[in-house]
Design an enzyme around this catalytic site. Structure first.
Site, PDB file in Angstrom:
ATOM      1  N   SER A   1       0.802  -1.222   0.000  1.00  0.00           N
ATOM      2  CA  SER A   1       0.000   0.000   0.000  1.00  0.00           C
ATOM      3  C   SER A   1       0.836   1.274   0.000  1.00  0.00           C
ATOM      4  O   SER A   1       0.568   2.188   0.752  1.00  0.00           O
ATOM      5  CB  SER A   1      -0.912  -0.023   1.242  1.00  0.00           C
TER       6      SER A   1
ATOM      7  N   CYS B   1       1.561   6.973  -6.858  1.00  0.00           N
ATOM      8  CA  CYS B   1       1.277   8.235  -7.551  1.00  0.00           C
ATOM      9  C   CYS B   1       2.124   9.379  -6.999  1.00  0.00           C
ATOM     10  O   CYS B   1       2.278  10.409  -7.652  1.00  0.00           O
ATOM     11  CB  CYS B   1      -0.211   8.574  -7.430  1.00  0.00           C
TER      12      CYS B   1
HETATM   13  P1  FAD Z   1      -0.110  -2.163  -8.124  1.00  0.00           P
HETATM   14  O1  FAD Z   1      -0.559  -1.019  -7.301  1.00  0.00           O
HETATM   15  O2  FAD Z   1       0.952  -1.997  -9.099  1.00  0.00           O
HETATM   16  O3  FAD Z   1       0.118  -3.384  -7.195  1.00  0.00           O
HETATM   17  C1  FAD Z   1       0.451  -4.643  -7.670  1.00  0.00           C
HETATM   18  C2  FAD Z   1       1.402  -5.310  -6.722  1.00  0.00           C
HETATM   19  O4  FAD Z   1       1.367  -6.713  -6.962  1.00  0.00           O
HETATM   20  C3  FAD Z   1       2.845  -4.889  -6.918  1.00  0.00           C
HETATM   21  O5  FAD Z   1       3.360  -4.276  -5.759  1.00  0.00           O
HETATM   22  C4  FAD Z   1       3.580  -6.187  -7.247  1.00  0.00           C
HETATM   23  O6  FAD Z   1       4.842  -6.292  -6.608  1.00  0.00           O
HETATM   24  C5  FAD Z   1       2.643  -7.247  -6.700  1.00  0.00           C
HETATM   25  N1  FAD Z   1       2.762  -8.533  -7.412  1.00  0.00           N
HETATM   26  C6  FAD Z   1       2.692  -8.738  -8.755  1.00  0.00           C
HETATM   27  N2  FAD Z   1       2.815 -10.045  -9.025  1.00  0.00           N
HETATM   28  C7  FAD Z   1       2.973 -10.690  -7.851  1.00  0.00           C
HETATM   29  C8  FAD Z   1       3.160 -12.041  -7.477  1.00  0.00           C
HETATM   30  N3  FAD Z   1       3.212 -12.998  -8.414  1.00  0.00           N
HETATM   31  N4  FAD Z   1       3.306 -12.348  -6.181  1.00  0.00           N
HETATM   32  C9  FAD Z   1       3.252 -11.368  -5.233  1.00  0.00           C
HETATM   33  N5  FAD Z   1       3.069 -10.076  -5.528  1.00  0.00           N
HETATM   34  C10 FAD Z   1       2.927  -9.734  -6.811  1.00  0.00           C
HETATM   35  N6  FAD Z   1      -2.815   6.412 -11.235  1.00  0.00           N
HETATM   36  C11 FAD Z   1      -3.670   7.442 -11.090  1.00  0.00           C
HETATM   37  O7  FAD Z   1      -4.886   7.230 -11.183  1.00  0.00           O
HETATM   38  N7  FAD Z   1      -3.224   8.708 -10.816  1.00  0.00           N
HETATM   39  C12 FAD Z   1      -1.905   8.987 -10.690  1.00  0.00           C
HETATM   40  O8  FAD Z   1      -1.521  10.131 -10.426  1.00  0.00           O
HETATM   41  C13 FAD Z   1      -0.977   7.927 -10.872  1.00  0.00           C
HETATM   42  N8  FAD Z   1       0.358   8.165 -10.787  1.00  0.00           N
HETATM   43  C14 FAD Z   1       1.216   7.114 -10.904  1.00  0.00           C
HETATM   44  C15 FAD Z   1       2.581   7.370 -10.774  1.00  0.00           C
HETATM   45  C16 FAD Z   1       3.486   6.331 -10.871  1.00  0.00           C
HETATM   46  C17 FAD Z   1       4.950   6.607 -10.754  1.00  0.00           C
HETATM   47  C18 FAD Z   1       3.015   4.995 -11.077  1.00  0.00           C
HETATM   48  C19 FAD Z   1       3.979   3.860 -11.171  1.00  0.00           C
HETATM   49  C20 FAD Z   1       1.668   4.743 -11.226  1.00  0.00           C
HETATM   50  C21 FAD Z   1       0.754   5.799 -11.136  1.00  0.00           C
HETATM   51  N9  FAD Z   1      -0.611   5.590 -11.273  1.00  0.00           N
HETATM   52  C22 FAD Z   1      -1.487   6.631 -11.137  1.00  0.00           C
HETATM   53  C23 FAD Z   1      -1.156   4.250 -11.577  1.00  0.00           C
HETATM   54  C24 FAD Z   1      -1.615   3.547 -10.319  1.00  0.00           C
HETATM   55  O9  FAD Z   1      -0.578   3.545  -9.400  1.00  0.00           O
HETATM   56  C25 FAD Z   1      -2.031   2.129 -10.687  1.00  0.00           C
HETATM   57  O10 FAD Z   1      -3.108   2.199 -11.585  1.00  0.00           O
HETATM   58  C26 FAD Z   1      -2.452   1.309  -9.472  1.00  0.00           C
HETATM   59  O11 FAD Z   1      -1.433   1.231  -8.529  1.00  0.00           O
HETATM   60  C27 FAD Z   1      -2.839  -0.099  -9.913  1.00  0.00           C
HETATM   61  O12 FAD Z   1      -3.142  -0.875  -8.802  1.00  0.00           O
HETATM   62  P2  FAD Z   1      -2.953  -2.451  -8.800  1.00  0.00           P
HETATM   63  O13 FAD Z   1      -3.369  -2.918  -7.467  1.00  0.00           O
HETATM   64  O14 FAD Z   1      -3.592  -3.020  -9.997  1.00  0.00           O
HETATM   65  O15 FAD Z   1      -1.403  -2.670  -9.019  1.00  0.00           O
END
Ligand code: FAD
Length: 496
Positions: free
Chosen positions: A38, A42
């Site tokens: 967590s 962003c």
């Molecule tokens: P994530 O938050 O990426 O989480 C996935 C996690 O799963 C990762 O930590 C990874 O290590 C873990 N994982 C993957 N595979 C495995 C496995 N096999 N076993 C165990 N763990 C695993 N969005 C916005 O709307 N506004 C913004 O301003 C914005 N700014 C951003 C800036 C940056 C630099 C970045 C990188 C992204 C930004 N985003 C923004 C996008 C936003 O962060 C993502 O859309 C969001 O985090 C997606 O959530 P998620 O849970 O799908 O994936």
């Protein structure tokens, strides 16, 4: 109920917290490959620039807090390597100890996110070339920046790329951004991004559009980025911000359905092709709210809401995900660009009928000090007037207008509804005719035939000899600062 969640950041952490709120007894285990859960992805670019001064502020919560507050079993540095759907168990590797073990589940949520693309360009693995996804990436980038480097190249002028450009400039680094398309911020329509390019140039950024990197070389004082055009850019730091791809390996290996661009397929309960497995976030394919077509939209808001909805469904509630409309916003120095719903180019690509209007209001009453200009574009159906999308660029107030229009798109409203919208007004906040009303008036007037409109593209496409008479009714100052060749200027106040 034994619930396992793979991925502990946006979607995964939301799903875990919501699950606990719905069930005190469930056994909930979160597996996260990295050391943190967590964290604030962003916020990462703003830690590089120093706006967010303390690293610990990026850690929204910790495994310990998730345990004490939510009774969650959070296992960091734990990579899930495989899913056995028949036996309903996963294979886990503890990255700290090397220990491998299995864990059974009743229900499983996949929230593995999307990984930054690293195209196979010669030299791509040289030291000094980074992508940005997590705290470890930002530590490496910040370490370089703190060394006092002079030049950086950002490949890709998307949201993350431009956020980093701004923060590099704030740190005194001469920065070049290289973008394959002929515009920055590719999801936007090109004309809406012109003020962003002007801002970048005014801040001393070198903007190379329609160009791509085709090699990286080691040089005595860092790296050289070779462009297809032959240009060579020296840099001590290179960022690749060229997009992301869904982390779908686990799902594919387990035989779950994925879409053509790799997004894990889910139904509107966020259930994959295996009813015991749900998937959320950047890894999934979603329904586009406007077109109804499958799409992939890597944004934090949808990921968080999907995590919550998956948990709701697992714990017996019937909650449907409505789809994603790509509401997004980016700040680039003192400019803001935001959009929601379909862009003009997406509508053209899909061959869908639309009309568009632009308005150029100020964000609050012009007579009140500090009014900032914005350009607001709305796209709508040519017969029904149903709102299809909106984009805005400017300073203050862009966020508020796009949020209102985002709600309007989701509610299926028309431009006639925008004419009627009652929005909060006092001179320091808005106008009695808000920019949203103004866009509605112009669009409604167009559809009612009150004031027919010719799109500028049609005018420019006509051969110079066949161009219609062009009357430019802006002020002489506005006319002098740029106009269509051949136009005659009679200011609107003199016209009658
Ligand atoms: P994530 O938050 O990426 O989480 C996935 C996690 O799963 C990762 O930590 C990874 O290590 C873990 N994982 C993957 N595979 C495995 C496995 N096999 N076993 C165990 N763990 C695993 N969005 C916005 O709307 N506004 C913004 O301003 C914005 N700014 C951003 C800036 C940056 C630099 C970045 C990188 C992204 C930004 N985003 C923004 C996008 C936003 O962060 C993502 O859309 C969001 O985090 C997606 O959530 P998620 O849970 O799908 O994936």
């Amino acid at each position: 109920m034994k619930l396992l969640i793979i991925g502990g950041v946006a979607g995964g952490a939301s799903a875990a917290a919501r699950s606990r709120r719905l069930s005190e007894d469930a056994q909930i285990i979160v597996f996260e490959r990295g050391p943190d859960v967590s964290f604030a992805n962003c916020g990462l670019p703003y830690y590089v620039g120093g706006e967010i001064a303390e690293r610990k502020k990026l850690l929204v919560t910790t495994p310990e807090m998730l345990k004490s507050r939510f009774k969650l079993d959070v296992r960091t540095r734990s990579s899930v390597e495989a899913i056995d759907r028949t036996a309903k168990k996963i294979h886990v590797r503890d990255l700290s100890s090397g220990r491998e073990y299995e864990e059974t589940y009743d229900k499983l949520i996949l929230a593995p996110g999307a990984a930054p693309l690293r195209p196979p360009i010669p030299g791509i693995d040289l030291p000094g070339i980074f992508t940005l996804r997590n705290l470890q990436d930002v530590d490496r980038i910040k370490e370089r920046v703190d060394k006092g480097i002079k030049q950086a190249v950002v490949v890709g002028a998307g949201f993350i790329g431009l956020e980093l450009v701004e923060n590099f400039v704030k740190r005194g680094i001469a920065t070049t951004v290289v973008e394959l398309q002929d515009q920055v911020l590719p999801p936007f329509d090109k004309e809406m991004t012109t003020p962003i390019v002007e801002t970048l140039l005014a801040k001393g950024v070198t903007v190379l559009l329609g160009q791509s990197a085709d090699g990286f070389e080691q040089a005595p004082d860092g790296l050289v980025v070779r462009l297809k055009s032959g240009q060579r850019l020296p840099a001590q730091l290179v960022i690749l911000g060229v997009g992301v791809r869904p982390e779908n390996k686990l799902a594919v290996d387990a035989g779950l359905e994925v879409g053509p661009r790799g997004g894990i397929r889910v139904n509107d309960h966020l259930q994959t092709s295996d009813p015991n497995i749900y998937a959320v976030g950047d890894a999934i394919e979603v329904k586009d709210v406007v077109s109804g077509d499958p799409t992939q939209v890597p944004l934090a808001g949808p990921a968080n809401r999907q995590g919550r909805i998956a948990a709701d469904n697992i714990f017996g509630r019937d909650v449907r995900y409505r789809g994603t409309q790509g509401t997004a916003i980016v700040g680039v120095f003192d400019r803001t660009a935001a959009m929601t719903g379909a862009s003009e180019k997406a509508l053209r690509r899909a061959n869908r009928p639309f009309r568009k209007v632009y308005v150029h209001p100020t964000h609050h009453a012009g007579y009140y000090p500090g009014a900032e200009a914005m350009t607001l574009k709305i796209l709508f159906h040519p017969e029904t007037g149903k709102l299809l999308g909106a984009q805005a660029v400017g300073g203050a107030g862009v966020d508020k207008r796009i949020d209102v229009l985002s709600v309007a798109v989701q509610a299926g409203m028309t431009v006639y509804d925008l004419e009627e919208m009652e929005l909060a007004y006092a001179p320091q906040y808005g106008s009695a005719k808000d920019p949203i009303n103004m866009a509605g008036f112009v669009a409604g007037g167009l559809l009612r035939g009150d004031h027919p409109q010719v799109d500028v593209e049609a005018v420019l496409a006509a051969p110079a000899t066949e161009r219609p008479f062009l009357l430019d009714v802006r002020t002489p100052q506005e006319f002098a600062s740029g106009h269509i060749p051949g136009a005659v200027n009679i200011p609107v106040d003199d016209l009658r």
